[in-house]
Design an enzyme around this catalytic site. Structure first.
Site, mmCIF file in Angstrom:
data_model
loop_
_atom_site.group_PDB
_atom_site.id
_atom_site.type_symbol
_atom_site.label_atom_id
_atom_site.label_comp_id
_atom_site.label_asym_id
_atom_site.label_seq_id
_atom_site.Cartn_x
_atom_site.Cartn_y
_atom_site.Cartn_z
ATOM 1 N N ASP A 1 3.303 -6.887 4.661
ATOM 2 C CA ASP A 1 2.904 -5.827 5.588
ATOM 3 C C ASP A 1 2.758 -6.335 7.015
ATOM 4 O O ASP A 1 1.938 -5.824 7.768
ATOM 5 C CB ASP A 1 1.583 -5.216 5.097
ATOM 6 C CG ASP A 1 1.348 -3.821 5.682
ATOM 7 O OD1 ASP A 1 2.294 -3.244 6.224
ATOM 8 O OD2 ASP A 1 0.202 -3.337 5.592
ATOM 9 N N ASP B 1 6.250 0.879 6.966
ATOM 10 C CA ASP B 1 4.843 0.617 6.622
ATOM 11 C C ASP B 1 4.383 1.575 5.535
ATOM 12 O O ASP B 1 3.975 2.675 5.828
ATOM 13 C CB ASP B 1 3.998 0.752 7.884
ATOM 14 C CG ASP B 1 2.536 0.403 7.675
ATOM 15 O OD1 ASP B 1 2.225 -0.200 6.642
ATOM 16 O OD2 ASP B 1 1.719 0.753 8.542
ATOM 17 N N GLU C 1 -5.074 1.787 2.490
ATOM 18 C CA GLU C 1 -5.004 0.626 3.382
ATOM 19 C C GLU C 1 -5.211 1.037 4.831
ATOM 20 O O GLU C 1 -5.789 0.296 5.627
ATOM 21 C CB GLU C 1 -3.653 -0.086 3.221
ATOM 22 C CG GLU C 1 -3.600 -1.462 3.854
ATOM 23 C CD GLU C 1 -3.196 -1.463 5.307
ATOM 24 O OE1 GLU C 1 -3.439 -2.469 5.990
ATOM 25 O OE2 GLU C 1 -2.637 -0.451 5.804
ATOM 26 N N GLU C 2 -4.747 2.240 5.150
ATOM 27 C CA GLU C 2 -4.733 2.645 6.565
ATOM 28 C C GLU C 2 -6.101 3.096 7.075
ATOM 29 O O GLU C 2 -6.297 3.217 8.277
ATOM 30 C CB GLU C 2 -3.702 3.771 6.782
ATOM 31 C CG GLU C 2 -2.258 3.375 6.439
ATOM 32 C CD GLU C 2 -1.681 2.359 7.408
ATOM 33 O OE1 GLU C 2 -2.387 1.922 8.333
ATOM 34 O OE2 GLU C 2 -0.500 2.005 7.229
ATOM 35 N N HIS D 1 3.606 2.831 12.497
ATOM 36 C CA HIS D 1 2.673 3.749 13.182
ATOM 37 C C HIS D 1 3.297 4.432 14.391
ATOM 38 O O HIS D 1 2.637 5.209 15.071
ATOM 39 C CB HIS D 1 1.372 3.045 13.605
ATOM 40 C CG HIS D 1 0.573 2.514 12.451
ATOM 41 N ND1 HIS D 1 -0.789 2.429 12.467
ATOM 42 C CD2 HIS D 1 0.955 2.058 11.238
ATOM 43 C CE1 HIS D 1 -1.220 1.923 11.314
ATOM 44 N NE2 HIS D 1 -0.168 1.688 10.563
ATOM 45 N N HIS E 1 0.831 -1.203 0.000
ATOM 46 C CA HIS E 1 0.000 0.000 0.000
ATOM 47 C C HIS E 1 0.868 1.257 0.000
ATOM 48 O O HIS E 1 1.959 1.276 0.562
ATOM 49 C CB HIS E 1 -1.004 0.007 1.146
ATOM 50 C CG HIS E 1 -0.430 0.039 2.532
ATOM 51 N ND1 HIS E 1 -0.103 1.204 3.173
ATOM 52 C CD2 HIS E 1 -0.144 -0.952 3.402
ATOM 53 C CE1 HIS E 1 0.354 0.926 4.389
ATOM 54 N NE2 HIS E 1 0.345 -0.374 4.552
ATOM 55 N N ASP F 1 -0.349 4.426 0.903
ATOM 56 C CA ASP F 1 -0.680 5.428 1.925
ATOM 57 C C ASP F 1 0.047 5.152 3.245
ATOM 58 O O ASP F 1 0.526 4.040 3.488
ATOM 59 C CB ASP F 1 -2.200 5.493 2.145
ATOM 60 C CG ASP F 1 -2.806 4.174 2.599
ATOM 61 O OD1 ASP F 1 -2.380 3.115 2.090
ATOM 62 O OD2 ASP F 1 -3.680 4.193 3.477
HETATM 63 ZN ZN LIG Z 1 0.734 -1.262 6.437
#
Ligand SMILES: [Zn+2]
Length: 413
Positions: free
Chosen positions: A192, A129, A163-164, A386, A96, A98
């Protein structure tokens, strides 16, 4: 020199290229509208050029309409290399584009959108990520093509949006509107999630159930408790009573870590502002991660039963409602071709035995599994996604690029 050795040697020389890609991707901030951004467009434009440089047989930009985003859509790039065989199972890697926002900037030691290289470490928002997976899957293919070798089977790289914040404009959109892209005999990898050794192949997840429990009594002055009914006492008794969930749903499955279902009281809403008032209403939440063998509704019914009995005993009113829930899709079989291929490739590159495992829940692979497509989540990860000062290791990207190269070459393992 063997083909594999040649390709691995190329990948070993990619340190500068990894740093360049991480620099360029991190500086193109890809936040969705729900995260107060405009979308992944700038990052997608850069990546489109990268993909075109590898001369794919097909490159589509699939635009998922999103009125909140730049130009009214979210970009998804789907790229394929047929290698003379359009029919056979395709190895797909879905990453992903984003990211999540950096959060409290005072917790960052550097500018989150300007990478910092510290020896083997690259620090910045998105470097792990999901740029780690994106870059390693891309460089694995680049090294093969740059060595003048054809991949052993049809390949696809899918770079998705959103995705987030739920995948409505990303993978979910692709599966609903372009179902023909993926087939059940394809080998689908979502890079991921994983562990530090690169030995965890995630194939299953638990069901998620977030319960909101509201206990209502009667507010009164704390000096005269007999005039009211204390909802905090009721909430405390309920939390203790719900410990029984652990006995009622106590089966274990060693594929999962932890192997049992978990039932945890988490968030508590504020009640009265002062100490000398007995509260009349308390709200708390339970986070339940449930083994797929137990349907969520059985857990809800059990909680309702306990609540009813306690409400009667304490003369309170108690309501229980699901705040969020997601039943686990059927797991990817532990002997699925994608799992076997990953095990072999990890063994070849790292000399380690990777194992299919289950986790607590919440990866984008669930969308594939719900659509009947066996997907595996794998990567070597430091697990800083994150968080402030998110980082990845260049050596992990290099080793993972080699694992992807093995998967793409097929006949070498
Ligand atoms: Zn991710």
């Amino acid at each position: 020199m063997s083909v594999l050795k040649k390709v691995f040697q190329k990948i070993d020389g990619y340190r500068d290229e990894i740093i360049t890609l991480q620099t360029e991707l991190t500086s193109r901030v890809a936040l969705g509208p729900k995260n107060k951004g405009t979308g992944e467009h700038e990052k997608a434009r850069y990546l489109r050029d990268c993909l075109e440089a590898l001369q794919p047989d097909d490159l589509q930009e699939i635009k998922a309409p999103d009125t909140q985003a730049e130009d009214g859509y979210r970009p998804n790039l789907v790229t394929r290399w047929y290698t003379g065989d359009k029919i056979g199972p395709t190895v797909w890697v879905l990453s992903h584009m984003d990211i999540v926002p950096p959060g409290d900037l005072s917790l960052w030691e550097t500018d989150p959108y300007q990478i910092k290289v510290d020896g083997d470490k690259i620090i910045g928002r998105g470097v792990e990520d999901n740029q780690h997976g994106l870059i390693s899957s891309y460089l694995g293919l680049k090294a093969i093509l740059a060595s003048g070798i054809a991949p052993g089977r049809p390949l696809g790289l899918a770079l998705v949006a959103d995705e987030e914040t739920g995948s409505e404009y990303g993978l979910d959109y692709l599966l609903k509107n372009h179902k023909e892209l993926f087939r059940p005999d394809d080998l689908i990898i979502v890079p991921d999630g994983g562990n530090e050794e690169g030995t965890m192949i995630e194939v299953a997840e638990k069901s998620m159930l977030w319960l909101k429990c509201t206990v209502t009594g009667r507010q009164c002055h704390a000096s005269m408790p007999e005039k009211g009914n204390n909802s905090l006492y009721g909430a405390a008794r309920l939390i203790v009573a719900l410990e029984k969930l652990k006995e009622a749903f106590d089966q274990e499955d060693d594929m999962f870590s932890p192997p049992m279902s978990t039932f945890e009281p988490t968030k508590m809403e504020a009640n009265v502002p002062n100490v000398n008032t007995i509260p009349g209403k308390d709200v708390f939440y339970m986070d339940c991660r449930i083994l797929p063998r137990y349907p969520n509704r059985e857990v809800i019914a059990f909680v309702e039963d306990i609540s009813r009995k306690l409400a009667k005993e304490l003369n309170l009113s108690i309501s229980v409602e699901p705040h969020y829930q997601q039943d686990a899709p059927d797991p990817t079989p532990a002997d699925a071709p994608v799992v076997r291929a990953l095990e072999k490739a990890v063994k070849m590159v790292k000399g380690l035995d990777a194992k299919p495992m289950g986790i607590g829940g919440g990866t984008v692979a669930a969308f594939f599994r719900k659509a009947g497509l066996p997907a595996a989540v794998w990567i070597t990860t430091q697990d800083s996604a994150h968080q402030p000062n998110e980082y990845c290791l260049i050596s992990d990207i290099i080793s993972d690029a080699k694992v992807f190269a093995c998967l793409y070459l097929d006949q070498y393992h």
